[in-house]
Scaffold this motif. Structure first.
Motif, PDB file in Angstrom:
ATOM      1  N   PRO A   1      -1.733  16.693  -7.547  1.00 17.59           N
ATOM      2  CA  PRO A   1      -2.486  17.900  -7.938  1.00 17.59           C
ATOM      3  C   PRO A   1      -3.955  17.851  -7.522  1.00 17.59           C
ATOM      4  N   ILE A   2      -4.553  16.657  -7.612  1.00 13.14           N
ATOM      5  CA  ILE A   2      -5.961  16.508  -7.239  1.00 13.14           C
ATOM      6  C   ILE A   2      -6.134  16.685  -5.740  1.00 13.14           C
ATOM      7  N   LEU A   3      -5.221  16.117  -4.953  1.00 10.09           N
ATOM      8  CA  LEU A   3      -5.288  16.267  -3.496  1.00 10.09           C
ATOM      9  C   LEU A   3      -5.094  17.718  -3.083  1.00 10.09           C
ATOM     10  N   ARG A   4      -4.146  18.400  -3.706  1.00 14.78           N
ATOM     11  CA  ARG A   4      -3.901  19.797  -3.346  1.00 14.78           C
ATOM     12  C   ARG A   4      -5.111  20.670  -3.669  1.00 14.78           C
ATOM     13  N   ALA A   5      -5.738  20.410  -4.795  1.00 16.84           N
ATOM     14  CA  ALA A   5      -6.937  21.176  -5.154  1.00 16.84           C
ATOM     15  C   ALA A   5      -8.051  20.916  -4.140  1.00 16.84           C
ATOM     16  N   ALA A   6      -8.190  19.659  -3.720  1.00 17.32           N
ATOM     17  CA  ALA A   6      -9.223  19.309  -2.729  1.00 17.32           C
ATOM     18  C   ALA A   6      -8.915  19.969  -1.383  1.00 17.32           C
ATOM     19  N   ALA A   7      -7.645  19.965  -0.972  1.00 16.84           N
ATOM     20  CA  ALA A   7      -7.267  20.588   0.301  1.00 16.84           C
ATOM     21  C   ALA A   7      -7.511  22.088   0.269  1.00 16.84           C
ATOM     22  N   ASP A   8      -7.210  22.724  -0.862  1.00 17.52           N
ATOM     23  CA  ASP A   8      -7.457  24.176  -0.985  1.00 17.52           C
ATOM     24  C   ASP A   8      -8.955  24.472  -0.936  1.00 17.52           C
ATOM     25  N   GLU A   9      -9.751  23.599  -1.554  1.00 18.26           N
ATOM     26  CA  GLU A   9     -11.197  23.783  -1.521  1.00 18.26           C
ATOM     27  C   GLU A   9     -11.732  23.680  -0.097  1.00 18.26           C
ATOM     28  N   LEU A  10     -11.236  22.687   0.634  1.00 15.33           N
ATOM     29  CA  LEU A  10     -11.663  22.534   2.025  1.00 15.33           C
ATOM     30  C   LEU A  10     -11.222  23.726   2.870  1.00 15.33           C
ATOM     31  N   SER A  11     -10.021  24.199   2.623  1.00 18.79           N
ATOM     32  CA  SER A  11      -9.518  25.346   3.363  1.00 18.79           C
ATOM     33  C   SER A  11     -10.389  26.569   3.142  1.00 18.79           C
ATOM     34  N   SER A  12     -10.798  26.798   1.896  1.00 15.93           N
ATOM     35  CA  SER A  12     -11.631  27.961   1.605  1.00 15.93           C
ATOM     36  C   SER A  12     -13.023  27.828   2.200  1.00 15.93           C
ATOM     37  N   VAL A  13     -13.554  26.601   2.232  1.00 16.36           N
ATOM     38  CA  VAL A  13     -14.866  26.359   2.827  1.00 16.36           C
ATOM     39  C   VAL A  13     -14.835  26.640   4.329  1.00 16.36           C
ATOM     40  N   LEU A  14     -13.742  26.251   4.963  1.00 18.29           N
ATOM     41  CA  LEU A  14     -13.631  26.425   6.416  1.00 18.29           C
ATOM     42  C   LEU A  14     -13.366  27.866   6.803  1.00 18.29           C
ATOM     43  N   ILE A  53       0.844  -1.201   0.000  1.00 19.51           N
ATOM     44  CA  ILE A  53       0.000   0.000   0.000  1.00 19.51           C
ATOM     45  C   ILE A  53       0.882   1.254   0.000  1.00 19.51           C
ATOM     46  N   ARG A  54       0.585   2.154  -0.929  1.00 21.91           N
ATOM     47  CA  ARG A  54       1.251   3.451  -0.987  1.00 21.91           C
ATOM     48  C   ARG A  54       0.222   4.542  -0.712  1.00 21.91           C
ATOM     49  N   ALA A  55       0.672   5.636  -0.109  1.00 18.24           N
ATOM     50  CA  ALA A  55      -0.239   6.758   0.163  1.00 18.24           C
ATOM     51  C   ALA A  55       0.508   8.069   0.023  1.00 18.24           C
ATOM     52  N   ILE A  56      -0.213   9.085  -0.396  1.00 23.03           N
ATOM     53  CA  ILE A  56       0.336  10.431  -0.492  1.00 23.03           C
ATOM     54  C   ILE A  56      -0.635  11.371   0.214  1.00 23.03           C
ATOM     55  N   ALA A  57      -0.100  12.360   0.931  1.00 23.28           N
ATOM     56  CA  ALA A  57      -0.952  13.235   1.733  1.00 23.28           C
ATOM     57  C   ALA A  57      -0.481  14.673   1.647  1.00 23.28           C
ATOM     58  N   VAL A  58      -1.434  15.586   1.847  1.00 19.22           N
ATOM     59  CA  VAL A  58      -1.141  17.018   1.874  1.00 19.22           C
ATOM     60  C   VAL A  58      -1.843  17.630   3.087  1.00 19.22           C
ATOM     61  N   PRO A  59      -1.289  18.720   3.623  1.00 22.75           N
ATOM     62  CA  PRO A  59      -1.979  19.407   4.720  1.00 22.75           C
ATOM     63  C   PRO A  59      -3.145  20.227   4.189  1.00 22.75           C
ATOM     64  N   ILE A  60      -4.156  20.418   5.013  1.00 26.21           N
ATOM     65  CA  ILE A  60      -5.241  21.345   4.672  1.00 26.21           C
ATOM     66  C   ILE A  60      -4.858  22.707   5.236  1.00 26.21           C
ATOM     67  N   PRO A  61      -4.568  23.676   4.374  1.00 24.93           N
ATOM     68  CA  PRO A  61      -4.085  24.977   4.853  1.00 24.93           C
ATOM     69  C   PRO A  61      -5.046  25.612   5.848  1.00 24.93           C
ATOM     70  N   SER A  62      -4.471  26.269   6.830  1.00 22.18           N
ATOM     71  CA  SER A  62      -5.269  26.952   7.844  1.00 22.18           C
ATOM     72  C   SER A  62      -4.855  28.407   7.927  1.00 22.18           C
ATOM     73  N   LEU A  63      -5.835  29.292   8.023  1.00 23.66           N
ATOM     74  CA  LEU A  63      -5.560  30.719   8.172  1.00 23.66           C
ATOM     75  C   LEU A  63      -5.152  31.063   9.594  1.00 23.66           C
ATOM     76  N   HIS A  64      -5.325  30.112  10.507  1.00 20.97           N
ATOM     77  CA  HIS A  64      -5.092  30.383  11.927  1.00 20.97           C
ATOM     78  C   HIS A  64      -3.764  29.800  12.415  1.00 20.97           C
ATOM     79  N   GLY A  65      -2.884  29.450  11.513  1.00 21.02           N
ATOM     80  CA  GLY A  65      -1.598  28.891  11.916  1.00 21.02           C
ATOM     81  C   GLY A  65      -1.328  27.587  11.221  1.00 21.02           C
ATOM     82  N   ARG A  66      -0.660  26.683  11.913  1.00 24.91           N
ATOM     83  CA  ARG A  66      -0.296  25.422  11.274  1.00 24.91           C
ATOM     84  C   ARG A  66      -1.531  24.553  11.039  1.00 24.91           C
ATOM     85  N   PRO A  67      -1.456  23.686  10.049  1.00 25.14           N
ATOM     86  CA  PRO A  67      -2.619  22.858   9.709  1.00 25.14           C
ATOM     87  C   PRO A  67      -2.956  21.864  10.816  1.00 25.14           C
ATOM     88  N   GLU A  68      -4.240  21.660  10.990  1.00 20.23           N
ATOM     89  CA  GLU A  68      -4.717  20.708  11.996  1.00 20.23           C
ATOM     90  C   GLU A  68      -5.133  19.387  11.356  1.00 20.23           C
TER      91      GLU A  68
END
Length: 254
Positions: free
Chosen positions: A241-254, A203-218
């Protein structure tokens, strides 16, 4: 504020009740009174009173000499999940990732020395991976854990390496502190982590942080695949690229 177990404000009965609940799990879905007492280091009398109280509240059910958790216990977990704004917002975003990649997508956060899965969307193709909400994995070998560890301060990382166990789970598992530190520096620089067969063989996995405006990602977001279905370059060139786009979308929603 964390209480010592000897503090007068510490409710021992509540702590013992939670210990009884935690005695159940995979491979222990049904337990006798004696087995519960043994697993919790409680007397039979105390274990019995706690089990009967939990049964009265609807969290445990009894079948003869066997006790089992009831579906109502899910309320405890989902009460927590529903209190996290990202959990509800992540569901459609994670489904989009799965639809594009036909691989699983998960959302995680740090808790102590582990990364805890708080959501996971499986792929359409048949694949088995023992991961459900609440699953815990060592943070330093899990891709989601690595991107969150990479954002800790130097002092926090020192504490982590001093206290966190580093068990070899596969022949690819990182256990050497200096090697893990070098990996985390690269993760911090690249803003993604790739865990290749470190926890589960194949099993392989790749991950990205969900950017936070309040400091480091949670929170962090990952996509994982069997090695036969995705190479390392696939994860970086197609998944990332797909994960980063999804993380940015979640960040903007939050």
């Amino acid at each position: 504020m964390s209480l010592d177990s000897e503090d007068p404000d510490f409710v021992s009965a509540l702590a013992r009740g939670l210990t009884v609940i935690k005695a159940f799990g995979q491979g222990a879905d049904s337990l006798t009174l004696s087995e519960v007492a043994q697993r919790t280091d409680l007397s039979r009398g105390t274990a019995r009173r706690l089990l009967l109280t939990l049964e009265t509240l609807g969290y445990v059910r009894q079948d003869g000499k066997q006790f089992k958790l009831s579906p109502k216990i899910l309320e405890l977990g989902y009460t927590y999940l529903s209190s996290i704004p990202v959990w509800k917002a992540a569901q459609p975003v994670m489904q989009q990732v799965v639809d594009k990649l036909d691989q699983s997508c998960a959302l995680g956060m740090l808790d102590g020395y582990d990364v805890v899965y708080i959501a996971r969307t499986p792929p359409k193709h048949l694949a088995y991976l023992p991961v459900t909400p609440g699953t815990r994995m060592p943070a330093h070998v899990n891709a989601m854990g690595q991107v969150l560890l990479a954002n800790l301060s130097a002092d926090e990382l020192d504490i982590y390496f001093r206290l966190a166990p580093r068990e070899r789970l596969t022949k690819f598992t990182l256990v050497d502190e200096q090697e893990i530190r070098r990996t985390l520096k690269k993760v911090a620089r690249d803003r993604y982590a790739l865990s290749d067969r470190q926890i589960h063989s194949g099993i392989r996995a790749i991950a990205v942080p969900i950017p936070s405006l309040h400091g480091r990602p949670e929170f962090s977001l990952n996509a994982s695949a069997e090695e036969s279905r995705a190479s390392r370059s696939d994860l970086i060139e197609e998944f990332l690229p797909i994960l980063r786009a999804a993380a940015d979308e979640l960040s903007s929603v939050l």
